[in-house]
Design an enzyme around this catalytic site. Structure first.
Site, PDB file in Angstrom:
ATOM      1  N   SER A  80     -20.357  94.573  68.300  1.00  0.00           N
ATOM      2  CA  SER A  80     -21.214  95.049  67.216  1.00  0.00           C
ATOM      3  C   SER A  80     -22.443  94.159  67.128  1.00  0.00           C
ATOM      4  CB  SER A  80     -20.460  95.012  65.891  1.00  0.00           C
ATOM      5  OG  SER A  80     -20.378  93.686  65.391  1.00  0.00           O
ATOM      6  N   ASP A  81     -23.492  94.664  66.519  1.00  0.00           N
ATOM      7  CA  ASP A  81     -24.577  93.757  66.169  1.00  0.00           C
ATOM      8  C   ASP A  81     -24.125  92.953  64.953  1.00  0.00           C
ATOM      9  OD1 ASP A  81     -27.008  92.454  66.148  1.00  0.00           O
ATOM     10  OD2 ASP A  81     -28.174  94.274  66.407  1.00  0.00           O
ATOM     11  N   TRP A  82     -24.872  91.901  64.650  1.00  0.00           N
ATOM     12  CA  TRP A  82     -24.455  90.934  63.626  1.00  0.00           C
ATOM     13  C   TRP A  82     -24.143  91.653  62.301  1.00  0.00           C
ATOM     14  CZ3 TRP A  82     -25.119  85.296  63.892  1.00  0.00           C
ATOM     15  CH2 TRP A  82     -24.795  84.641  62.697  1.00  0.00           C
ATOM     16  N   GLY A  83     -22.862  91.669  61.949  1.00  0.00           N
ATOM     17  CA  GLY A  83     -22.446  92.212  60.661  1.00  0.00           C
ATOM     18  C   GLY A  83     -22.507  93.715  60.546  1.00  0.00           C
TER      19      GLY A  83
END
Length: 739
Positions: A281-284
């Site tokens: 995933s991208d950050w968060g």
């Protein structure tokens, strides 16, 4: 015959060895998986950041080391250095199954040695140079105990308001696809497991570059046809090049966040394209599906993400607390978790971490590799290749080496910090070469440099103008360094106003009014708008942000030790009101035939349709003549090809490189086609007066497109062939027919 016989045996042995190795890794992955508890499996899908270089909001967690020891972590990002990664890996080796961690870092344009920002590198149109830049970055990164970079960004970007344009390859699908291949190959070298190879990560899957209004993290709304035609091909190229990992995107597509979009991640990436790596995933972004309004809480977000095909949770703390319960509640099949874990474990085996978890954490190798003379030389060469000569009226450039006094003016003339650009790895006491320093190192004792700042980057005050004007009047030639600060373009740096900031253009006007020869160096991370300067200053060099060797590279170009050959990878607009503006647009039923033709046409009343500087534009200190276009045939069938020859001559007095660009237009098709599409290019070096025959091959693949049913193929019809030095500077044309 005997040679062929031995060659066949050798080929079979090698093939069997590759198959056996793959089978061996798969078997080993399965054997580890059988030993794992559900909690340990979920731990492999969990990624935390270290305590430095954060690239998003951090959740405080004093128990990271405990969780690593308990097998609740599969990867960490932002831990760097051979010593540091070894220390953290030692904690992982205290876990029950001793499964090693993968260490990742955003190595976007260099690690210890900073290269030009990716958009600048794209302006070189030099694929081997870009591959080498990624190769150097990989060597330095791997020597520092890091296994994985979150690059390349292969998003197509047509909107310079979006700050992340600096991180990609620009607006064109074909050029972007070729650059994606070069960068993946550069990062991964001869293959994972080599001590100088790191895992590439193609991002952001998918269509993040089309964020509405150019606003970062915003939604995306596009047709399926546009998605497949323009935005997906660079990702497919990355898969074909062997990219080890993918990162999903923050945006929605068809109303569904990319993080949970099974159409993107399962149907296309892991299904149709057969991708065997893992998706992070991208950050968060998993947890952010809650404020999206797509999930009611992180538990539901975790369910949606794992079902959608997101394998690893970067810093949203959604998988670890929730997946086991979701499995127990039969909301998530354990088979989905097993598949994700196997994808992660496979990469750890391919990296050789199970054999030696510390194999990349070698302090001696790190000290030898980082910031070496060879690496800095590669950065200098890449910086030279990345600059684009926008104008050179009166041939002010290259500068004479016999000048007595040069005025160096502008807010970026002595800047070092801004040269590293956004998304670079920061180092204490780092030394980057400013323009002024580069000029000092270049000129002899007989040339005096006089400096005046004039104004700051965003100043509204003109109090420094008088000093700058006086300096200009005293000099033989004036060099003005204008543009953006390094943190004005990048992630979360979207802007509605991309004009040259502050009073810089007013300063340029005043200096130009002195009557002295003026050269403007424009330093930025995106296409800027500077219409007065573009119309009135005779020589303009777009230098972007060039990295560690910026000043030396700029000095080499200014004095002609390197002849600029860069071409724009993005269209430069006249005004924000034109955005998005790009060269490969669809024609309409009422096309504007020229900038004055506005009556009931697809045109503006107050501004031309045309850009300030078109895609592919870029000049040289020399000139090139195109002639003798010849097609081997005027007809082609679906299995045939046409050879295209032309003559290119260097008609100037300097040796130089030209990027010969081949465009095609499908005149009539079952779906409307762009007015032109880049389908090939060659970067050619010619000595002054030299002539070469340039050859291209047109085959079925270059004529294919996605039809109404989104099927890739060709249709019979007429095609227009265009060859030139830019998308708006076509020098040769012809037509042919596909039967």
């Amino acid at each position: 015959m005997r040679k062929h016989h031995y060659a066949l045996i050798l080929f079979l042995l090698i093939t069997q060895g590759v198959v056996a190795q793959r089978k061996s890794i798969d078997q080993r992955v399965d054997s580890v998986l059988k030993l794992m508890t559900l909690d340990e499996k979920i731990g492999q899908l969990n990624q935390y950041t270290g305590d430095r270089d954060a690239t998003g909001p951090i959740t405080n967690n004093p128990n990271k080391l405990i969780e690593i020891r308990d097998g609740k972590l599969g990867s960490m990002l932002n831990v760097r250095g051979a010593k540091e990664t070894r220390e953290v890996q030692e904690v992982a080796m205290q876990s029950r199954l001793r499964i090693p961690l993968i260490f990742g870092l955003d190595v976007i344009h260099g690690y210890r040695v900073t290269f030009p920002i990716p958009l600048a590198e794209a302006a070189s149109w030099d694929l081997p140079a870009m591959e080498l830049a990624a190769r150097v970055a990989a060597r330095e990164t791997a020597a520092s105990g890091i296994h994985w970079t979150f690059a390349p960004m292969v998003d197509i970007a047509r909107d310079p308001r979006w700050g992340r344009v600096m991180e990609g390859a620009g607006e064109d699908t074909y050029l972007g696809s070729q650059i994606a291949i070069a960068r993946v190959k550069g990062f991964q070298g001869k293959g994972l497991g080599d001590l100088d190879a790191i895992m590439a990560c193609a991002k952001h899957f998918a269509a993040y570059g089309a964020a509405i209004a150019g606003r970062d993290y915003n939604a995306v709304d596009m047709s399926e046809h546009t998605l497949w035609e323009f935005y997906l091909p660079p990702f497919k190229a990355a898969v074909d090049a062997g990219a080890a990992t993918f990162m999903n995107a923050f945006n929605t597509l068809n109303g569904i966040p990319a993080t949970a979009n099974s159409y993107l991640q399962r149907d296309i990436l892991k299904g149709k394209w057969g991708f065997k790596g893992f998706v992070v995933s991208d950050w968060g972004s998993i947890g952010e599906m809650v404020p999206h309004g797509f999930a009611k809480d992180k538990s539901q977000a975790a369910e949606q993400a794992i079902k959608g095909g997101s394998d690893m949770d970067m810093e949203s703390r959604s998988y670890l607390p929730n997946l086991a319960k979701l499995v127990a509640e039969k909301k998530v099949p354990v088979a989905l978790i097993d598949d994700a874990v196997k994808r992660v474990l496979r990469k750890k085996f391919e990296l050789g971490l199970f054999e030696d978890p510390y194999r990349f954490s070698n302090v001696e190798r790190q000290e030898k590799e980082l910031n070496s003379a060879e690496n800095k030389k590669a950065a200098l060469s890449m910086a030279e290749k990345s600059m684009v000569l926008l104008k050179n009226e009166g041939q002010i450039l290259p500068l004479s080496k016999n000048l007595k006094k040069i005025a160096v003016i502008g807010p970026l003339a002595k800047s070092e910090e801004d040269m590293h650009g956004f998304w670079s790895v920061l180092w204490p006491n780092d030394k980057l070469i400013s323009l002024y320093q580069g000029l000092q190192d270049k000129v002899g004792k007989g040339t005096e440099l006089v400096y005046a700042k004039g104004c700051g980057i965003s100043d509204t005050s003109k109090t420094g103008f008088a000093e700058a004007i006086a300096a200009a009047k005293s000099a033989d030639v004036v060099i003005i360094a204008a543009g953006e600060a390094f943190d004005m373009t990048g992630e979360a740096k979207s802007k509605t106003n991309i004009h040259l900031p502050g009073v810089q253009e007013d300063l340029i006007k005043e200096i130009q009014a002195t009557g002295k020869p003026v050269v403007v160096l424009m330093m930025a991370g995106r296409p800027l708008i500077f219409n007065w300067t573009a119309d009135h200053v005779p020589s303009i060099l777009y230098t972007w942000w060039l990295g560690s060797e910026a000043g030396h590279a700029m000095a080499n170009v200014l004095f002609g030790d390197y002849n600029p050959a860069g071409k724009l990878p993005m269209t430069f607009p006249r005004d924000e009101g034109q955005i998005p503006v790009y060269y490969n647009y669809y024609s309409t039923g009422r096309p504007s035939m020229n900038d004055r033709d506005t009556r009931y046409r697809s045109a503006y009343l107050d501004m031309p349709n045309s850009p300030k500087f078109a895609f592919g534009h870029g000049l040289s200190y020399t000139t090139f003549a195109y002639s003798n276009l010849k097609l081997s045939s005027k007809q082609i069938n679906a299995t045939g090809q046409i050879k295209v020859d032309l003559t290119l001559k260097n008609t100037g007095k300097y040796d130089g490189e030209e990027v010969v660009q081949l465009y095609l237009q499908d005149k009539v098709a079952s779906v409307v086609r762009p007015v032109k599409e880049l389908k090939d290019f060659q970067k050619v070096m010619l000595k002054a007066g030299e002539t070469k025959t340039i050859s291209f091959t047109i085959n079925k693949e270059k004529l294919a497109f996605f039809n109404q049913q989104l099927k890739w193929g060709t249709e019979p019809g007429d095609f227009k062939l265009m060859i030139g030095t830019a998308s708006d500077q076509i020098k040769l044309e012809d037509t042919f027919v596909l039967n």
